[in-house]
Scaffold this motif. Structure first.
Motif, PDB file in Angstrom:
ATOM      1  N   LEU A 111       0.828  -1.205   0.000  1.00  0.00           N
ATOM      2  CA  LEU A 111       0.000   0.000   0.000  1.00  0.00           C
ATOM      3  C   LEU A 111       0.863   1.256   0.000  1.00  0.00           C
ATOM      4  N   ALA A 156      -6.295   4.472   4.869  1.00  0.00           N
ATOM      5  CA  ALA A 156      -6.719   3.064   4.793  1.00  0.00           C
ATOM      6  C   ALA A 156      -7.149   2.572   6.168  1.00  0.00           C
ATOM      7  N   TYR A 190      -8.095   1.293  -1.676  1.00  0.00           N
ATOM      8  CA  TYR A 190      -7.471   0.010  -1.318  1.00  0.00           C
ATOM      9  C   TYR A 190      -8.375  -0.794  -0.388  1.00  0.00           C
ATOM     10  N   SER A 202      -2.336  -4.784  -2.889  1.00  0.00           N
ATOM     11  CA  SER A 202      -0.937  -4.822  -2.443  1.00  0.00           C
ATOM     12  C   SER A 202      -0.195  -6.023  -3.009  1.00  0.00           C
TER      13      SER A 202
END
Length: 287
Positions: free
Chosen positions: A104, A142, A198, A209
Motif C-alpha cells: 500500500l 486506509a 485500497y 498490495s
C-alpha cells in the motif's frame, strides 16, 4: 556492540516500518549534506530522482514515481513525515500484515505521483515533487476507512475517532491547495484517495498490495543464485559385478552342457549325439 552493529540489528528486527524509516533517513542525510556543501551535485541528483509535474519528463523517467517518495525538502519535512509514518503504520498494522502495508505504501506513493502529474496538465505549475507524504496518507486513510469508529488519544486534544482525524486532514489539504505547495497537497489527497480505494477493493475480495508482492517475489527469484543440479551419484554393486565377471563355477557349466545334450536328445534322438557328447554323458553318469 558498536553503533553500526546496533543499527543493523534494529534494521533486521524492527519490521517494515523501521526499515522504511531507515531508508528515508539514510537517503535524506547525504542529500542534505550535498545540498549544503555541493549544491551543483545535489541539483543534478534532484533532477534525476524527483518527480516532475511535466508529463513528458515524468514519462521519460518512470522510476521517479517511486524515488521521489524517498527524498525530502529539509530536516523538518523529514522529521514530520517519519513521525506520521510511525503513527500511521501502527494503526494499519493493527489490522493488516506488513506485506500489505509495504504494498500500500508503494502503490499509494505511485498513485499520489500520478495525480500530481495529471492535475498539472491543467494547473501548469511546472514544479517537482518530493516526500513520502502521499504514501503515508494512503496508509493512514486506509486505517481510517477500515475502522472509522476506533478511538485514539491525541496530545492536547484528547480522544478522537479515526474518521474525525481523517476528515480533518482531508479538509486541511483541500483548503491549502490554492495557498501554497499546491502539488504537495494534491499528492496528499491522491494518497488518501488510494488508501480509501485500497480498503474498498480489499473488502470486495481484491488485495491490490499483491501487485507489489508479486513484483518483488519475481525479482527475488530472478536474481537469487540458482543451485546447480548435482550429478547423481551412481552406486555400483561391486559384489554383483565381481560375481558376474568371474567364470561360472564348474558345476554350473557342467549342468548347462547336460541340459543342452538332453534337449538335443529330445529333439533328434540319442543317435544324433556326437562321440564327444556320448563320452561326456558317460563320464558324468559315473560321477
Amino acid at each position: 556492540m558498536n553503533i553500526l552493529d546496533d543499527f543493523k540489528v534494529q534494521y533486521r528486527t524492527g519490521g517494515i516500518t523501521q526499515q522504511l524509516i531507515f531508508w528515508n533517513v539514510g537517503i535524506a542525510i547525504p542529500f542534505l549534506l550535498l545540498q549544503a556543501f555541493a549544491p551543483a551535485v545535489f541539483q543534478n541528483l534532484l533532477d534525476w530522482l524527483s518527480l516532475s509535474s511535466v508529463w513528458i519528463d515524468a514519462v521519460k523517467k518512470p522510476w521517479t514515481f517511486i524515488t521521489y517518495a524517498f527524498l525530502h525538502a529539509g530536516f523538518w519535512h523529514l522529521l514530520f513525515n517519519m513521525i506520521v509514518l510511525n503513527f500511521s503504520s501502527r494503526l494499519f498494522l493493527t489490522y493488516f500484515t506488513q506485506k500489505q502495508f509495504f504494498g500500500l505504501y508503494i502503490l499509494g506513493g505511485i498513485f499520489a505521483g500520478i495525480l500530481f502529474v495529471v492535475t498539472d496538465l491543467f494547473l501548469q505549475n511546472n514544479s517537482v515533487l518530493v516526500g513520502a507524504s502521499g504514501a503515508i496518507m494512503a496508509v493512514l486513510i486506509a486505517a481510517v476507512t477500515y475502522s472509522p469508529m476506533s478511538e485514539i488519544r491525541l496530545l492536547l486534544i484528547g480522544n478522537v475517532k479515526l474518521w474525525h482525524l481523517g476528515l480533518g486532514l482531508f479538509v486541511l489539504d483541500l483548503i491549502q491547495i490554492p495557498m501554497n505547495n499546491t502539488g504537495g497537497h494534491i499528492a496528499h489527497l491522491g494518497g488518501a484517495f488510494f488508501g480509501f480505494l485500497y480498503i474498498k477493493s480489499l473488502q470486495s475480495g481484491t488485495d491490490l498490495s499483491k501487485i507489489v508482492s508479486s513484483v518483488i517475489d519475481y525479482f527475488v527469484i530472478l536474481f537469487s543464485p540458482r543451485k546447480s543440479t548435482p550429478f547423481k551419484k551412481v552406486h555400483k554393486n561391486t559384489s554383483r559385478q565381481t560375481i558376474t565377471s568371474q567364470p561360472k563355477p564348474q558345476k554350473d557349466f557342467t549342468q548347462q552342457q547336460i541340459d543342452d545334450i538332453l534337449d538335443k536328445i529330445s529333439k533328434s534322438g540319442y543317435e544324433s549325439l556326437t562321440k564327444e557328447e556320448k563320452e561326456f554323458l558317460f563320464k558324468v553318469g559315473k560321477e
